[in-house]
Design a protein around this motif. Sequence first.
Motif, short mmCIF file in Angstrom:
data_model
loop_
_atom_site.label_atom_id
_atom_site.label_comp_id
_atom_site.label_asym_id
_atom_site.label_seq_id
_atom_site.Cartn_x
_atom_site.Cartn_y
_atom_site.Cartn_z
N GLU A 298 -1.45 -1.04 -4.13
CA GLU A 298 -2.65 -0.25 -3.88
C GLU A 298 -2.24 1.18 -3.57
O GLU A 298 -1.28 1.41 -2.83
CB GLU A 298 -3.44 -0.83 -2.70
N GLN B 287 0.83 -1.20 0.00
CA GLN B 287 0.00 0.00 0.00
C GLN B 287 0.87 1.26 0.00
O GLN B 287 1.79 1.38 0.80
CB GLN B 287 -0.92 0.01 1.23
N SER C 9 -7.36 2.96 -4.78
CA SER C 9 -8.48 2.85 -3.83
C SER C 9 -9.23 4.16 -3.68
O SER C 9 -10.44 4.15 -3.44
CB SER C 9 -7.98 2.37 -2.46
#
Length: 235
Positions: A126, A2, A159
């Motif tokens: 992400e 992430q 996201s």
Amino acid sequence: MQFEVYCDETMPDLFTSSKRRGRYLMIGSIWIPAKLRNEVKEKIWVLRKTHNTWGEIKWTKVSSARLPFYFDVIDLFESYGMDLRFRCIAVDSEQVDMHWHDNDEELGFYKFYYQMLHHWILDFNEYRIFCDTKTNRDPARLAMLKRCLDAANISSRISSIQALPSRHLVLMQMCDLLLGAASSRMNKTLKPSSAKEAVVKRLESHLDLDAEQICPTYRSARKFNVFQIRLQGGW
């Protein structure tokens, strides 16, 4: 993995203003693994306390009195190596042809935003992207930017893309500082022997530059990347 991306821009009025303060519109970004965000924020808080400097970190606020604080912010950026990266796009306003953007300056701006982000989005990661608050004629611009990034990066996940005030996001403020430094070199606005020149030279002393000063880099530059987009074609 992430990641979080904090974005800002400088001289966004170059496409529309007849009184240009520079040549290059620039859009910049800080890229950081999400797990390191709180650690970096805490270290910046310590620097604020050490230097008793509590206002928003901004390129326009660089001054002789605050020079030690801004030096430490630059040093902090360097200290994280490849875990804290900067990328910006430099758009030559003298070469922009709005015919290719339906004569819509706002649409053109977000196309360049896309170019700045897209090439650093890697497969199987992400990303949460934060942009400085900006008044758009079309309120769906960020949603469209997200859809375009989603379509071009099917093996990664975007996201969210959010617009938030920079005063709430210290990493966006760091982006403002680094972008201001890059823009000052690209637009040749640095005053000799000024506090801002001292900050730029501090940054340049940390970077592995082919030239002595910040300038357009190769695509392979990963710590501090200045992407001067080619608008006239060619190889």
